[in-house]
Design an enzyme around this catalytic site. Structure first.
Site, PDB file in Angstrom:
ATOM      1  CB  CYS A  74      -0.613 -48.839  -8.218  1.00 56.09           C
ATOM      2  SG  CYS A  74      -1.360 -47.511  -7.194  1.00 56.09           S
ATOM      3  CG  HIS A 125      -5.692 -48.989  -7.653  1.00 56.19           C
ATOM      4  ND1 HIS A 125      -4.820 -49.446  -7.693  1.00 56.19           N
ATOM      5  CD2 HIS A 125      -5.940 -49.296  -9.349  1.00 56.19           C
ATOM      6  CE1 HIS A 125      -3.805 -50.059  -9.158  1.00 56.19           C
ATOM      7  NE2 HIS A 125      -4.857 -50.169  -9.823  1.00 56.19           N
TER       8      HIS A 125
END
Length: 501
Positions: free
Chosen positions: A116, A426
């Site tokens: 990510c 994330h």
């Protein structure tokens, strides 16, 4: 024979004619499988003739034409649950719903296993049109070692995002990851479970920018003393003065370059502007020739060249020795949609910025006057604006394409982190698209509002802004005649006033 055509079987589904290039890493094949099945690569078990495919090697996994490849694994959303809302078919969607659906299919990058950080970086950089155009026209045969490979892979990724489809995006992203690993092997580190470890998005950003700086020359015949696209559009300069606080020494003055500014977060910093100001005047320790020892100096920096695109990093992570991690500062630090950095500039640059700043003020005053006049006559200001065609005034100085000639910026991308450490959690990109905003969460791309973007300032476990990318604020003026708007120069105070039709 590196290329073969195989049959992929997942549950009851059969996908014949899947082309596999065994010259690529196996993760590319897993990305293709994800594009077909929706099963994330880290959840896949890929088997052929009793042999399980590894992520990093084709060893003992022999593929031949028409071979049957079995895929085991489920989508994360395959947990039985009652439907939240009724299914909407394409033919039943209105234009807005259809645009949202197409965005999600065409513009996302799948997560290849803790990637990510890379996906978010690419989505933010993609918002710079000059950089995107330079990459799309990049000569991939020009070599350049690992930096050239990374630049070529990023070029392919942007081309795929421009319309290559989900499968093309998946393959391009996998090649980009492989090039990133070759350029900076630390990004290939694996976690205790054997999968790829999470990495720092800021370090990924810096690595990609460094490669592009080496491989993307500035366009010829442009008035600029910058040799690369990165230096031209992202590079700024600082006038730096050092004054010794412990001895009478003549101040030393030097010039430094930067590709991003840092916003240090202290107890007193509540806004981006104050964090930037505090970094521009700081205390440092260095060797004093007068005293013959280390001494305290006051370092004062002023910007003498503003780039068109200003990158700002929130310094949110610090090394926590006890836990051996980069711990996170969650403090709420507000940032604006429009940023004015005039006060951070040197007096000389401030003087050069004034003509364009006066143009902005002149236009804003004229707009207010027109709005009041329209109200008095019962006209709709929105209708007036809609009818009048406009043109853009260049945002750079005539002798320095890629600079900023006003000090005004508008936010166009935010890279956020959710979690407590840079090596976990994330990363997500939030990017502007005209007057709208998109949240690019790997392959899920959804519309968001400006208010949602402004809530990314921190203060809790929700996404915190880590990197901000500001672009030049563009002055749009009415197209009142066929004469082009004169180029702004440093001594352009006597230009005729802007008229609103």
């Amino acid at each position: 024979m590196p290329k073969v055509s195989v049959k992929v079987k997942w549950g009851k589904e059969m996908y014949p004619g899947v082309e596999v290039n065994t010259d690529d890493d196996p993760v590319v094949f897993k990305a293709q499988i994800f594009a077909l099945t929706g099963v994330q690569p880290e959840r896949q078990k890929v088997v052929c003739k009793g042999v399980t495919l590894r992520d990093d090697s084709w060893a003992n996994f022999k593929l031949t034409n028409n071979a049957l490849v079995l895929v085991m694994g489920s989508k994360e959303e395959d947990v039985p649950a009652a439907p939240v809302e009724q299914t909407r078919f394409v033919e039943d969607m209105n234009e807005s719903e259809l645009a949202t659906a197409v965005i999600g299919l065409a513009e996302g990058l799948i997560n290849l296993g803790n990637t990510c950080y890379m996906n978010a970086t690419v989505q933010c950089l993609k918002t710079v049109p000059e950089l995107k155009n330079a990459l799309l026209s990049y000569d991939k045969s020009s070599g350049g070692g690992t930096a050239g490979e990374l630049t070529a892979a990023l070029s392919d990724t942007l081309a795929a995002l421009e319309g290559g489809g989900a499968g093309a995006c998946a393959g391009a992203a996998a090649k980009l990851l492989r090039a990133l690993h070759a350029t900076a092997p630390r990004f290939a580190e694996r976690g205790p479970a054997g999968g790829l470890a999470q990495q720092d998005a800021s370090e990924c950003w810096a690595e990609i920018i460094r490669a592009l700086q080496a491989r993307l020359p500035a366009a010829p015949n442009q008035p600029s003393n910058r040799s690369t696209v990165i230096e031209q559009y992202f590079g700024g300069t600082l006038d730096v003065e050092l004054v010794c606080a412990e001895a009478e020494e003549a101040p030393s003055r030097t010039t430094e370059t930067f590709l991003q500014l840092s916003c240090f977060i202290s107890q007193d910093v509540k806004y981006l502007q104050s964090g930037l100001r505090s970094k521009m005047s700081e205390q440092i320790t260095k060797m004093s020739q007068t005293l013959g020892r280390d001494a305290i100096y006051t370092k004062t920096s002023k910007i003498s060249r503003l780039p068109a695109y200003l990158t700002v990093q929130f310094v949110r992570f610090y090394y926590k020795e006890k836990e051996s991690i980069n711990a996170k500062i969650l403090k709420d630090v507000k940032f604006p949609l429009e940023l004015d950095v005039y006060e951070l500039c040197s007096p000389e640059l401030q003087e050069r910025l004034m003509p364009m700043r006066n143009k902005f003020k002149e236009y804003e005053d004229a707009t207010v006057e027109t709005s009041l006049s329209s109200k008095n006559h019962g006209d709709s200001t929105k209708d007036v604006k809609k009818k009048d065609p406009t043109r853009s005034i260049p945002y750079w100085f005539p002798n320095d394409v890629g600079s900023n000639n006003s000090g005004y910026y508008r936010l166009q991308a935010v890279l956020t982190h959710r979690g407590r450490s840079s090596s976990s959690g994330h990363y997500v990109a939030w990017v502007s698209r005209g007057d709208a905003w998109l949240r690019c969460d790997d392959d899920a791309v959804t519309p968001v509002t400006e208010d949602e973007v402004l809530k990314l300032s921190g203060g809790g476990d929700w996404h915190c802004a880590y990197l901000l990318l500001y672009g030049p604020k563009i002055l749009e003026v009415p197209e009142v005649d066929d004469k082009p708007e004169p180029m702004i120069t440093e001594h352009d105070d006597e230009d005729p006033p802007i008229a609103l039709a």
